[in-house]
Design an enzyme around this catalytic site. Structure first.
Site, PDB file in Angstrom:
ATOM      1  N   GLY A 167       0.595  -1.082   0.118  1.00 49.35           N
ATOM      2  CA  GLY A 167       0.196  -0.327   0.250  1.00 49.35           C
ATOM      3  C   GLY A 167       0.707   0.960  -0.004  1.00 49.35           C
ATOM      4  O   GLY A 167       1.951   1.412  -0.339  1.00 49.35           O
ATOM      5  N   SER A 188       0.823  -9.784  -0.584  1.00 54.33           N
ATOM      6  CA  SER A 188       0.405  -9.508   0.139  1.00 54.33           C
ATOM      7  C   SER A 188      -1.480 -10.506  -0.282  1.00 54.33           C
ATOM      8  O   SER A 188      -1.412 -10.880  -1.607  1.00 54.33           O
ATOM      9  CB  SER A 188      -0.561  -8.081   0.450  1.00 54.33           C
ATOM     10  OG  SER A 188      -1.447  -7.563  -1.175  1.00 54.33           O
ATOM     11  N   ARG A 249       2.359  -3.045  12.965  1.00 50.35           N
ATOM     12  CA  ARG A 249       1.902  -3.798  13.895  1.00 50.35           C
ATOM     13  C   ARG A 249       2.072  -5.006  14.589  1.00 50.35           C
ATOM     14  O   ARG A 249       2.541  -5.226  13.975  1.00 50.35           O
ATOM     15  CB  ARG A 249       0.145  -3.721  13.730  1.00 50.35           C
ATOM     16  CG  ARG A 249      -0.319  -2.307  13.304  1.00 50.35           C
ATOM     17  CD  ARG A 249      -0.053  -1.348  14.870  1.00 50.35           C
ATOM     18  NE  ARG A 249      -0.891  -0.434  14.308  1.00 50.35           N
ATOM     19  CZ  ARG A 249      -0.711   1.108  13.871  1.00 50.35           C
ATOM     20  NH1 ARG A 249       0.527   0.677  13.945  1.00 50.35           N
ATOM     21  NH2 ARG A 249      -1.373   2.365  14.142  1.00 50.35           N
ATOM     22  N   GLU A 278       1.714  -2.276  24.563  1.00 49.93           N
ATOM     23  CA  GLU A 278       2.496  -0.872  24.552  1.00 49.93           C
ATOM     24  C   GLU A 278       2.307  -0.341  25.575  1.00 49.93           C
ATOM     25  O   GLU A 278       0.722  -0.095  25.793  1.00 49.93           O
ATOM     26  CB  GLU A 278       2.652  -0.052  23.138  1.00 49.93           C
ATOM     27  CG  GLU A 278       2.953  -1.715  21.638  1.00 49.93           C
ATOM     28  CD  GLU A 278       3.400  -0.519  20.223  1.00 49.93           C
ATOM     29  OE1 GLU A 278       3.030   0.503  20.941  1.00 49.93           O
ATOM     30  OE2 GLU A 278       3.354  -1.813  19.783  1.00 49.93           O
ATOM     31  N   HIS A 297       8.392   2.131  19.391  1.00 51.56           N
ATOM     32  CA  HIS A 297       7.151   3.067  18.338  1.00 51.56           C
ATOM     33  C   HIS A 297       7.129   4.648  17.909  1.00 51.56           C
ATOM     34  O   HIS A 297       6.066   5.696  17.933  1.00 51.56           O
ATOM     35  CB  HIS A 297       5.915   2.378  18.792  1.00 51.56           C
ATOM     36  CG  HIS A 297       4.373   2.423  17.813  1.00 51.56           C
ATOM     37  ND1 HIS A 297       3.108   1.598  18.232  1.00 51.56           N
ATOM     38  CD2 HIS A 297       4.850   2.803  16.613  1.00 51.56           C
ATOM     39  CE1 HIS A 297       2.720   1.850  16.493  1.00 51.56           C
ATOM     40  NE2 HIS A 297       2.259   1.992  16.244  1.00 51.56           N
TER      41      HIS A 297
END
Length: 334
Positions: A167, A188, A249, A278, A297
């Site tokens: 993407g 994907s 993620r 997290e 992150h």
């Protein structure tokens, strides 16, 4: 619910770890109109009751990405909440259907894709050049007895980069790989040969990508379909010196299986910016796992990004208070 006048608004800004929310946007118009703005710099934790106790007085909450989930159970404990502003364009940790049922408006902000793509390459470079060992001031590369250049890095040209998810972010990462002279392949679930060719790369099957890539980097949106999409069988296909990069993620990867591969020395390195839980708990085994490069992150954490986040958050609140909400996030049909 009917929007409130700024005079009656109590606003909570969550998870402002760097303490920059007030600096990077102009909140003075809201405050001049009587709104009260409270900044929470520390994470409120994972206990629903504790989070609800902290947020119960507020009409509006500005959530920093997915740091503090606002699921149905928590929303039920927040009777005063009428507006949620989520930084970024999507937030899987907010239950939009539950919010709609309770009459809570949910708005989003703009988002810059470039910081996350840039950080992906920071992780790749750190892993290929062994910066975990070679950084001065504590790394193994600079020792008390004068140690110098203790590891051997790896180049990128001619290596295979496997991009999982082509993407917006995946395409940016892929094009940089091409600029480095890498052989870039992608996979994907819905990727077509035509889409891959538009980016200048080649689509391969998932098994081939994991078995032949020197670096595998993940760029998928977390959903029910993508959760755990990189499982033990995929990790087992990786070369013994392959690098797995995840800046998307944490739950895309079977964390227990990844830890097993790292501990057994069956893959070269995991360069991670995201985790199942997290902030990553102090005693989490990833913190001491071998062959890891870990960042907290921070892929999207840049001044330019935060300026967009907080500027748009102010606009969202002002528009909602005026009765004409903008950038509204609607729940998807079941």
């Amino acid at each position: 619910m009917t929007p409130a006048s700024p005079l009656r608004l109590s606003i909570a800004i969550l998870d402002d770890y760097q303490g920059v929310a007030r600096e990077l946007a102009d909140w003075s118009g809201l405050e001049a109109a009587g709104a009260e703005v409270t900044v929470f710099r520390e994470h409120l934790g994972h206990d629903d009751a504790a989070v609800a106790a902290a947020l119960e007085p507020f009409d509006a909450v500005v959530a920093m990405r997915e740091r503090t989930p606002l699921r149905a159970e928590r929303l039920a404990l927040l009777p005063n909440l009428r507006l949620i502003v989520s930084t970024g364009r999507r937030n899987a940790s907010i239950d939009l259907a539950a919010a709609a049922e309770r009459g809570i408006t949910v708005c989003h902000t703009g988002y810059l894709p470039s910081p996350a793509a840039e950080h992906t390459w920071a992780l790749i470079h750190a892993a290929t050049r062994r910066l975990d060992a070679e950084l001065g001031g504590g790394g193994a590369g600079w020792t008390d007895d004068g140690g110098w250049q203790t590891t051997l890095g790896r180049g990128l040209e001619g290596r295979r980069l496997g991009v999982v998810g082509l993407g917006n972010l995946g395409s940016r990462v892929a094009r940089v790989g091409l600029a480095f002279g890498m052989d870039v392949v992608a996979w994907s679930q819905n990727l077509t040969d035509e889409r891959a060719a538009e980016v200048g790369v080649r689509r391969v099957e998932k098994e081939e990508l994991f078995a032949t890539s020197d670096i595998v980097t993940l760029h998928l949106v977390l959903s029910a379909r993508s959760r755990g999409i990189v499982g033990a069988e995929d990790l087992a296909l990786l070369k013994h010196d392959a690098i797995l990069v995840n800046s998307s993620r944490g739950p895309l990867v079977d964390e227990a299986a990844l830890l097993e591969e790292l501990t057994a020395g069956r893959i070269g390195c995991a360069a991670l910016d995201v985790y199942d839980v997290e902030p990553l708990p102090a005693g989490h085994p990833l913190r001491t796992a071998p062959r890891t490069i870990l960042t907290p992150h921070i892929g999207y954490v840049t001044r330019e990004q935060y300026e967009v986040f907080y500027r748009d958050a102010v606009e969202d609140i002002e528009a909602w208070a005026a009765g004409s909400p903008i950038r509204v996030m609607e729940p998807r049909p079941s």
